[in-house]
Design a protein around this motif. Structure first.
Motif, short mmCIF file in Angstrom:
data_model
loop_
_atom_site.label_atom_id
_atom_site.label_comp_id
_atom_site.label_asym_id
_atom_site.label_seq_id
_atom_site.Cartn_x
_atom_site.Cartn_y
_atom_site.Cartn_z
N PHE A 274 27.62 16.09 -5.44
CA PHE A 274 26.02 16.48 -6.16
C PHE A 274 25.26 16.02 -5.02
CE2 PHE A 274 28.01 17.47 -10.11
CZ PHE A 274 27.44 18.70 -10.29
N HIS A 275 25.19 15.04 -4.11
CA HIS A 275 24.40 14.36 -3.44
C HIS A 275 24.38 14.68 -2.53
CE1 HIS A 275 23.52 10.81 -0.88
NE2 HIS A 275 22.36 10.65 -2.20
N ALA A 276 25.42 15.25 -1.92
CA ALA A 276 25.86 15.64 -0.96
C ALA A 276 25.25 16.82 -0.45
CB ALA A 276 26.96 16.06 0.19
N VAL A 277 25.36 17.56 -1.74
CA VAL A 277 24.76 18.84 -1.69
C VAL A 277 22.90 18.75 -1.92
CG1 VAL A 277 23.84 21.36 -3.15
CG2 VAL A 277 26.64 20.30 -2.82
N VAL A 278 22.58 17.93 -2.35
CA VAL A 278 20.88 17.35 -2.66
C VAL A 278 20.28 17.56 -1.06
CG1 VAL A 278 19.03 15.69 -3.29
CG2 VAL A 278 20.81 17.34 -4.89
N LYS A 279 20.88 16.29 -0.71
CA LYS A 279 20.72 15.68 0.83
C LYS A 279 20.59 16.97 2.08
CE LYS A 279 20.53 11.84 0.51
NZ LYS A 279 19.66 10.93 1.70
N ASP A 280 21.30 18.19 1.88
CA ASP A 280 21.74 19.17 2.94
C ASP A 280 20.55 20.53 2.22
OD1 ASP A 280 23.30 20.51 4.66
OD2 ASP A 280 23.27 22.68 2.95
N ARG A 281 20.13 20.37 1.15
CA ARG A 281 18.81 21.11 0.40
C ARG A 281 18.02 20.61 1.13
NH1 ARG A 281 19.38 21.45 -4.73
NH2 ARG A 281 20.56 23.30 -5.08
N HIS A 282 17.94 19.44 1.14
CA HIS A 282 16.40 18.43 1.38
C HIS A 282 16.66 18.41 3.18
CE1 HIS A 282 15.75 16.26 -2.08
NE2 HIS A 282 15.95 17.03 -2.17
N GLN A 283 17.32 18.42 3.40
CA GLN A 283 17.34 18.58 5.33
C GLN A 283 16.47 20.42 5.54
OE1 GLN A 283 17.32 16.50 7.69
NE2 GLN A 283 18.06 14.69 6.93
N ARG A 284 17.84 20.75 5.28
CA ARG A 284 17.14 22.21 5.38
C ARG A 284 16.28 22.69 4.94
NH1 ARG A 284 21.95 24.79 7.07
NH2 ARG A 284 24.04 24.05 6.74
N GLN A 285 15.29 22.39 4.08
CA GLN A 285 14.26 22.76 3.51
C GLN A 285 13.39 21.96 4.24
OE1 GLN A 285 13.84 22.04 -0.96
NE2 GLN A 285 14.67 24.36 -0.89
N ARG A 286 13.26 21.02 4.46
CA ARG A 286 12.55 20.17 5.55
C ARG A 286 11.51 20.91 6.77
NH1 ARG A 286 10.12 15.36 5.35
NH2 ARG A 286 11.45 14.79 4.07
N ILE A 287 10.48 21.77 6.72
CA ILE A 287 10.07 21.92 8.11
C ILE A 287 9.42 21.14 9.11
CG2 ILE A 287 8.19 24.24 8.88
CD1 ILE A 287 8.71 25.66 6.17
N SER A 288 10.10 20.88 10.09
CA SER A 288 10.10 20.10 11.11
C SER A 288 9.97 20.65 12.33
CB SER A 288 10.87 19.53 10.97
OG SER A 288 11.86 19.84 12.13
N ALA A 289 9.67 22.08 12.80
CA ALA A 289 9.10 23.40 13.43
C ALA A 289 8.87 24.06 13.33
CB ALA A 289 9.46 22.51 15.26
N ILE A 290 8.07 24.99 13.93
CA ILE A 290 7.76 26.71 13.81
C ILE A 290 7.06 27.35 14.96
CG2 ILE A 290 5.38 26.99 12.03
CD1 ILE A 290 8.95 28.00 11.07
N LYS A 291 7.28 28.10 15.16
CA LYS A 291 6.31 28.81 15.77
C LYS A 291 5.09 29.80 15.12
CE LYS A 291 10.21 30.11 19.09
NZ LYS A 291 11.20 30.71 19.93
N SER A 292 4.17 29.59 15.31
CA SER A 292 2.80 30.52 14.93
C SER A 292 3.31 31.94 15.58
CB SER A 292 1.72 29.54 16.08
OG SER A 292 1.79 30.04 17.51
N GLY A 293 2.10 31.90 15.33
CA GLY A 293 2.18 33.84 15.62
C GLY A 293 1.86 34.25 16.80
N THR A 294 1.61 33.59 18.07
CA THR A 294 1.34 33.50 19.12
C THR A 294 2.53 33.35 20.26
OG1 THR A 294 -0.29 31.01 19.24
CG2 THR A 294 -0.99 33.44 19.45
N GLY A 295 3.68 32.50 19.32
CA GLY A 295 4.74 32.09 19.31
C GLY A 295 4.97 30.36 19.94
N GLU A 296 3.98 29.84 19.83
CA GLU A 296 3.47 29.17 20.36
C GLU A 296 4.45 27.57 18.62
OE1 GLU A 296 0.29 24.61 19.86
OE2 GLU A 296 -0.77 27.21 20.06
#
Length: 478
Positions: A274-296
């Motif tokens: 369960f601890h591993a599942v929670v850690k993995d979910r937190h890592q995947r749900q954290r948005i650390s980078a994203i592309k804008s509508g212009t591709g930046e």
């Protein structure tokens, strides 16, 4: 294998550089050798050209990949509990030309074990542009900064195992409340929330600290019993062992609730899983980078938040649909007066209880923090107030803001996320709102076939029904 140390953080880990060979036999030997080197307790990072993909989705082109090689590599990752994080940018790290045409594959990657992943609060793997090589450079970066934000209340299922829990709830709930119906229920839920926070801090305590203390006490009691096997020392040992078992069970309940693994039934203690599942979910749900509508590429939290608001504001903006009135006049009316009367019947206590028990007690809680597990466990205490609140709702009384509030959560649609279009927004309602919705759903279930044609009804099943009823609830509140 080499031992590396990042001096600014005083962090030490082991690193293995990979350059796998081209044949399955040679790679199988490599997987065996690497498995012997992997230690579950020390941080480990593997990186390089593995010369094989781990799933069909990592291949594009007319050439057919070797399924057996994929199976070997995927088993190596799974058997050693390695973590293969998604990349930012292109999914493929290699491009070549074969007899059948162009081929793209993800041959290069970083793999890490849980001790290394747990050290970071977020990890980013960027696939950079190719230059003279047919392989793309990949860059891994990470931080271990803890985000500072208010801690939201969440009802803990493990509290129900404490002998004083029901009495604490009953004493607080039965105190005088302001107003009646939905207003009284919202007031009591808010008051109980404050009470449980204090009770958890002063009485229930930190279950992890309690386990450490009890483990030490049990060890001392065992030594005492070995030296003096008297009835008194045996009784003390058995009591401490029982307390430790209860604390371990509470810890498992805590992690099971956070992991929300619905397919796993009762069995042996699965705290580590369960601890591993929670850690993995937190890592995947954290948005650390994203592309804008212009591709930046956006990497700072303020820029990501601004892009998120802009994207979803545009996505859910209403559009004018001229000429709809004329179209609506052509639709047949299939709802009879008897159907309208059935929808307007007074709600019974049996309907309310049935709605509570039909809802998943372990589903994610809404803004108030109370899940279905609380309503089931404390049903005899709260049932009258919930019933009166339901009567209020169906009488058309405005829903209190605390009860009608909701939280929007973004769920990833796929592994490699580029823009906010790759996320699916879901809305977390309070459990009381879900009860109202469930009752509406049960009543509408007999009428929907009359107003929805057979051509439309094919997709209105299961989750689609829930989405429709949540929309109806929002319309009712408006």
């Amino acid at each position: 294998m080499c031992k590396a140390r990042y001096v600014p953080w005083q962090f030490t880990f082991h690193f293995i550089a990979i350059y796998a060979k081209h044949t399955r036999a040679d790679r199988s030997q490599l997987w065996t050798q690497l498995s012997d080197c992997i230690d579950d307790n020390r941080p480990l990072l593997l990186a390089g050209d593995f010369n094989v993909i781990s799933s069909i989705s990592e291949h594009r082109g007319n050439a057919l990949p070797d399924v057996n090689c994929i199976f070997d590599f995927s088993n190596f990752i799974t058997d050693n509990s390695l973590i293969d994080l998604a990349t930012i940018g292109s999914l493929y790290t290699w491009h070549g030309i074969r007899n059948t045409g162009a081929v793209w594959k993800r041959l290069d990657r970083f793999l890490m074990n849980p001790p290394l992943r747990d050290y970071f609060t977020e990890v980013r793997i960027n696939v950079l542009a190719r230059t003279s090589s047919d392989h793309s450079p990949i860059l891994q970066s990470g931080t271990n900064n803890t985000l500072s934000c208010p801690k939201q209340f969440r009802f803990q299922t493990m509290w129900t195992s404490h002998p004083d829990f029901i009495n604490v709830v009953r004493l607080n709930w039965n105190q005088q409340a302001d107003g009646g119906g939905m207003r009284a229920l919202a007031f009591k839920i808010k008051r109980l929330k404050r009470c449980l926070r204090i009770w958890n801090r002063d009485t229930f305590g930190n279950v992890f600290d309690r386990i450490r203390v009890l483990e030490s006490s049990v060890a001392e009691a065992e030594n005492t019993f070995d030296d003096d096997p008297s009835p008194g020392s045996r009784e003390s040992l058995h009591k401490l062992q029982a307390d430790l078992l209860q604390a371990l069970k509470q810890e498992e309940m805590f992690w099971k609730q956070k992991a929300r693994v619905k397919w796993l039934k009762e069995g042996d203690s699965n705290t580590r899983f369960f601890h591993a599942v929670v850690k993995d979910r937190h890592q995947r749900q954290r948005i650390s980078a994203i592309k804008s509508g212009t591709g930046e590429l956006l990497t700072t939290q303020p820029a990501i938040q601004t892009e998120e608001v802009s994207f979803f504001s545009g996505l859910f903006s209403a559009e004018d649909c001229p000429g709809m009135e004329a179209l609506l006049q052509c639709l047949p009316v299939g709802v009879l007066d008897s159907d309208k009367a059935a929808l307007s019947l007074p709600v019974t206590r049996e309907e309310v209880k049935e709605a509570v028990w039909k809802l998943d007690p372990d589903s994610a809680a809404g803004p108030d923090g109370f899940s279905g597990a609380f309503f089931r466990h404390c049903w005899d205490i709260i049932k009258d107030d919930l019933y009166m609140a339901t009567l209020d709702f169906f009488a058309g009384v405005p829903v209190p803001r605390a009860m009608a509030s909701a939280q929007i959560v973004l769920i990833p649609k796929k592994l490699n996320l580029d823009t906010f279009a790759d996320y699916r927004p879901i809305c977390l309602f309070t459990f009381v709102s879900k009860v109202f919705t469930r009752i509406i759903a049960s009543r509408l279930s007999t009428i929907l076939p009359k107003i929805i044609s057979r051509e439309q009804a094919g997709f209105l099943q299961a989750e689609a029904f829930k989405i429709m009823f949540y929309w109806l609830l929002n319309c009712y509140n408006i």
